[in-house]
Motif scaffolding. Structure first.
Motif, PDB file in Angstrom:
ATOM      1  N   LEU A 142       0.921  -1.354  -0.040  1.00 29.21           N
ATOM      2  CA  LEU A 142      -0.073   0.019  -0.136  1.00 29.21           C
ATOM      3  C   LEU A 142       0.940   1.070  -0.079  1.00 29.21           C
ATOM      4  CD1 LEU A 142      -3.002   0.699   2.351  1.00 29.21           C
ATOM      5  CD2 LEU A 142      -1.085   2.341   2.169  1.00 29.21           C
ATOM      6  N   LEU A 143       1.948   1.286   0.789  1.00 25.90           N
ATOM      7  CA  LEU A 143       2.663   2.495   0.943  1.00 25.90           C
ATOM      8  C   LEU A 143       3.620   2.662  -0.414  1.00 25.90           C
ATOM      9  CD1 LEU A 143       3.867   2.118   4.690  1.00 25.90           C
ATOM     10  CD2 LEU A 143       2.116   3.676   4.042  1.00 25.90           C
ATOM     11  N   PHE A 144       4.047   1.419  -0.746  1.00 23.32           N
ATOM     12  CA  PHE A 144       4.874   1.619  -2.085  1.00 23.32           C
ATOM     13  C   PHE A 144       4.014   2.179  -3.092  1.00 23.32           C
ATOM     14  CE2 PHE A 144       6.080  -0.478  -6.084  1.00 23.32           C
ATOM     15  CZ  PHE A 144       7.586  -0.051  -6.245  1.00 23.32           C
ATOM     16  N   ALA A 145       2.780   1.573  -3.512  1.00 25.13           N
ATOM     17  CA  ALA A 145       1.879   1.858  -4.470  1.00 25.13           C
ATOM     18  C   ALA A 145       1.629   3.646  -4.220  1.00 25.13           C
ATOM     19  CB  ALA A 145       0.821   1.206  -4.541  1.00 25.13           C
ATOM     20  N   ARG A 146       1.241   3.941  -3.116  1.00 24.18           N
ATOM     21  CA  ARG A 146       0.972   5.194  -3.102  1.00 24.18           C
ATOM     22  C   ARG A 146       2.171   6.013  -3.154  1.00 24.18           C
ATOM     23  NH1 ARG A 146      -3.590   7.597  -3.282  1.00 24.18           N
ATOM     24  NH2 ARG A 146      -4.703   6.003  -2.394  1.00 24.18           N
ATOM     25  N   GLY A 147       3.423   5.611  -2.736  1.00 17.97           N
ATOM     26  CA  GLY A 147       4.553   6.446  -2.917  1.00 17.97           C
ATOM     27  C   GLY A 147       5.132   6.608  -4.391  1.00 17.97           C
ATOM     28  N   VAL A 148       4.631   5.509  -5.098  1.00 19.32           N
ATOM     29  CA  VAL A 148       4.970   5.634  -6.735  1.00 19.32           C
ATOM     30  C   VAL A 148       4.126   6.546  -7.368  1.00 19.32           C
ATOM     31  CG1 VAL A 148       4.931   4.243  -8.986  1.00 19.32           C
ATOM     32  CG2 VAL A 148       6.090   3.346  -6.880  1.00 19.32           C
TER      33      VAL A 148
END
Length: 334
Positions: A142-148
């Protein structure tokens, strides 16, 4: 002359399930459908505009975006896992689709599917092969996708627009027989999902893993591969849902998808799928999605209630359903 032995009846409590157990099983699987039918009938009598073709079509169209995501979540939960990344992956898929539409329809279709599918693959590998808890892994996803998402949109400052002449807009804005393409796509997706779950060895393996993973492994079932496919499917469908939303809004909106993972989980559970895995249907998930959308529509029909009431009502129904599921599961075990 040989004597014959009269057949003996099975001990009480064994063999054929009791009437109570059968009724509990039906209630667990079809309870959401009964609630949905009652809610639709009540709303139709209470509000003149609810039962109109236009309003019902709008309910189906608005439900289609969540339905696609919830379908992928269904297979993940049936394995006993969970995917908290779908909301962010949904938003990422929408932004990537809008960005790709500037370079052609194929870019708009393929880029989000490749990226979102890769996120699902990475999560599936870490969970299935690494043995890490799905909650932690998908929270990191979740955090990775939101960061990208924030990276490619300049922290939300840039909103990509789908060109007016792009055929990609037709994906969600077109219709057939007066029914929007997203609704038709959802119907096709759920039919295929039902066939996979109930008519293939993969579906049987999914349910076996959710029922008891150690036993499924001892039986020689492909546990690792099945779980990886489930998370890849969840990522692909979340990205596809975001793609549909980008086509519908003609833009990639970065704030979309916030909290969608909770809505998807709620829809799956409302539809009768156990959070512990091993039981459920894709049709039940579709019913759960429609029930959530009907609740939202009824609140809008009332007019004097704000959108926060949807969370209150949906949360109350979800709590009741989960409690009933636990009770019905105990009844079936008896």
């Amino acid at each position: 002359m040989t004597g014959s032995v009269a057949p003996t009846a099975p001990p009480a409590g064994q063999g054929v399930p009791s009437t109570g157990a059968r009724l509990a099983r039906v209630a667990q699987r079809q309870g959401a459908l009964v609630i949905l039918v009652v809610a639709v009938l009540a709303a139709t009598f209470a509000f003149d505009s609810f039962g109109t073709r236009g309003n019902l079509t709008n309910i189906g169209l608005q439900a289609s975006f969540l339905a696609v995501v919830a379908l992928g979540m269904t297979f993940v939960i049936m394995t006993g896992g969970i995917d908290l990344s779908v909301g962010s992956v949904f938003a990422l898929g929408g932004v990537l689709a809008a960005w790709g539409a500037q370079y052609g329809t194929w870019a708009a279709l393929l880029v989000p599917l490749l990226v979102c599918g890769a996120i699902g693959l990475a999560q599936g590998l870490i969970i299935a092969r690494g043995g890490l808890p799905p909650f932690i892994v998908t929270l990191a996803g979740l955090l990775f996708a939101r960061g990208v998402l924030l990276l490619i949109s300049d922290e939300g400052a840039t909103t990509y627009k789908v060109p007016v002449e792009s055929a990609f807009r037709t994906l969600s804005q077109g219709s057939l027989l007066g029914i929007g393409f997203p609704i038709w796509l959802v119907v096709i997706a759920f039919v295929l999902g039902g066939i996979v779950l109930h008519r293939t060895s993969y579906g049987a393996t999914v349910l076996a893993i959710g029922g008891q993973e150690d036993a499924a492994d001892l039986m020689g079932l492909p546990v690792v591969r099945t779980k990886i496919i489930a998370y890849v499917t969840s990522g692909l469908l979340a990205g596809f849902g975001g793609m549909l939303m980008a086509s519908y809004t003609s833009s990639g909106v970065t704030v979309l998808g916030v909290g969608m993972e909770l809505e998807a989980i709620a829809a799956v559970v409302l539809g009768g799928t156990l959070l512990t895995g091993g039981a459920g249907t894709v049709l039940g998930t579709l019913v759960g999605v429609l029930l959530l959308q009907v609740i939202m529509n009824v609140i809008n029909q009332v007019g004097s209630l704000n959108s926060n009431w949807q969370a209150v009502v949906s949360g109350t129904i979800l709590l009741v359903v989960v409690t009933l599921q636990q009770w019905l599961a105990r009844v079936q075990r008896r």
